[in-house]
Motif scaffolding. Structure first.
Motif, short mmCIF file in Angstrom:
data_model
loop_
_atom_site.label_atom_id
_atom_site.label_comp_id
_atom_site.label_asym_id
_atom_site.label_seq_id
_atom_site.Cartn_x
_atom_site.Cartn_y
_atom_site.Cartn_z
N CYS A 27 49.52 7.28 14.10
CA CYS A 27 48.05 7.30 14.24
C CYS A 27 47.62 8.31 15.29
CB CYS A 27 47.55 5.91 14.61
SG CYS A 27 45.80 5.86 15.04
N TYR A 28 46.65 9.14 14.93
CA TYR A 28 46.09 10.08 15.92
C TYR A 28 44.61 9.79 16.21
CZ TYR A 28 44.96 12.86 11.67
OH TYR A 28 44.52 13.29 10.43
N GLN A 29 44.21 8.58 15.93
CA GLN A 29 42.89 8.08 16.33
C GLN A 29 41.72 8.88 15.76
OE1 GLN A 29 41.98 5.18 18.36
NE2 GLN A 29 43.99 4.75 17.42
N CYS A 30 41.79 9.19 14.48
CA CYS A 30 40.66 9.88 13.86
C CYS A 30 39.49 8.95 13.61
CB CYS A 30 41.10 10.52 12.54
SG CYS A 30 41.47 9.31 11.24
N GLY A 31 39.76 7.66 13.48
CA GLY A 31 38.70 6.66 13.30
C GLY A 31 38.27 6.43 11.86
N LYS A 32 38.91 7.09 10.90
CA LYS A 32 38.48 6.93 9.51
C LYS A 32 38.65 5.50 9.00
CE LYS A 32 38.67 9.96 6.34
NZ LYS A 32 39.05 10.92 5.29
N ASN A 39 40.93 0.92 14.41
CA ASN A 39 41.68 2.02 15.06
C ASN A 39 42.04 1.67 16.49
OD1 ASN A 39 38.72 2.54 15.64
ND2 ASN A 39 39.62 4.15 16.90
N ARG A 47 45.72 1.40 18.30
CA ARG A 47 46.03 2.04 19.59
C ARG A 47 46.62 1.02 20.58
NH1 ARG A 47 48.24 6.06 21.75
NH2 ARG A 47 47.27 6.97 23.59
N CYS A 106 43.28 6.27 5.45
CA CYS A 106 44.04 6.86 6.56
C CYS A 106 44.70 8.18 6.15
CB CYS A 106 45.10 5.88 7.05
SG CYS A 106 46.09 6.57 8.40
N PRO A 107 44.37 9.28 6.83
CA PRO A 107 44.98 10.57 6.49
C PRO A 107 46.45 10.66 6.87
CG PRO A 107 43.62 10.79 8.45
CD PRO A 107 43.42 9.39 7.94
N ARG A 108 46.92 9.72 7.64
CA ARG A 108 48.33 9.69 8.06
C ARG A 108 49.17 8.74 7.22
NH1 ARG A 108 50.65 13.30 10.65
NH2 ARG A 108 51.67 12.05 12.25
#
Ligand code: SF4
Ligand code: SF4
Length: 132
Positions: free
Chosen positions: A27-32, A48, A52, A81-83
């Motif tokens: 997770c890079y915390q994009c918030g989607k 999100n 974290r 989630c883009p990840r």
């Protein structure tokens, strides 16, 4: 929400990853996930943010949040989630860990009338977890 790196622990997130078959550390915390969640208005910590906190091993804060119990398991977050993180599955894993440790003091707080209107799968799922 302030998070201190000195409090980082890795054990809880590895348990969640194992149970859910996902990897929260991506997770890079994009918030989607939170942007698409239909339940955020009732959550005290956003999806999100729960990810974290779990990444950082802030297990006490994860346990205190109502988020895992408000989550409707609609899977929207996992799809967005883009990840490719399975957030809904991870939140389900959090519920399982709480219940298996018998350390959840959550109460539904529903009246008898409201209780009988719960979908049967909710009760069956809860019973399965509690009975394990
Ligand atoms: S959508 Fe995925 S990458 Fe973005 S904050 Fe949520 S879990 Fe993290
Ligand atoms: S699965 Fe839970 S956290 Fe994810 S979008 Fe649906 S209600 Fe929100």
């Amino acid at each position: 929400m302030e998070i201190k790196n000195t409090e980082i622990q890795s054990e809880p997130v590895s348990r969640i990853n194992d149970i859910s078959g996902t990897n929260l550390s991506k997770c890079y915390q994009c918030g989607k996930c939170s942007a698409g969640c239909p339940m955020v208005q009732s959550m005290d910590i956003l999806p999100n943010q729960i990810v974290r906190l779990a990444q950082l091993g802030k297990w006490e804060e994860v346990m205190r949040a109502n988020t895992p119990w408000i989550c409707a398991a609609c899977m929207t977050c996992s799809v967005r989630c883009p990840r490719g993180i399975k957030i809904a599955e991870a939140i389900e894993a959090m519920r399982q860990v709480f219940l298996r440790n018998r350390n959840s003091d959550r109460r539904l707080g529903l009246s008898q009338e409201e209780l009988v209107e719960l979908p049967p799968i909710a009760l069956i799922s809860a019973y399965r977890k509690i009975a394990e």
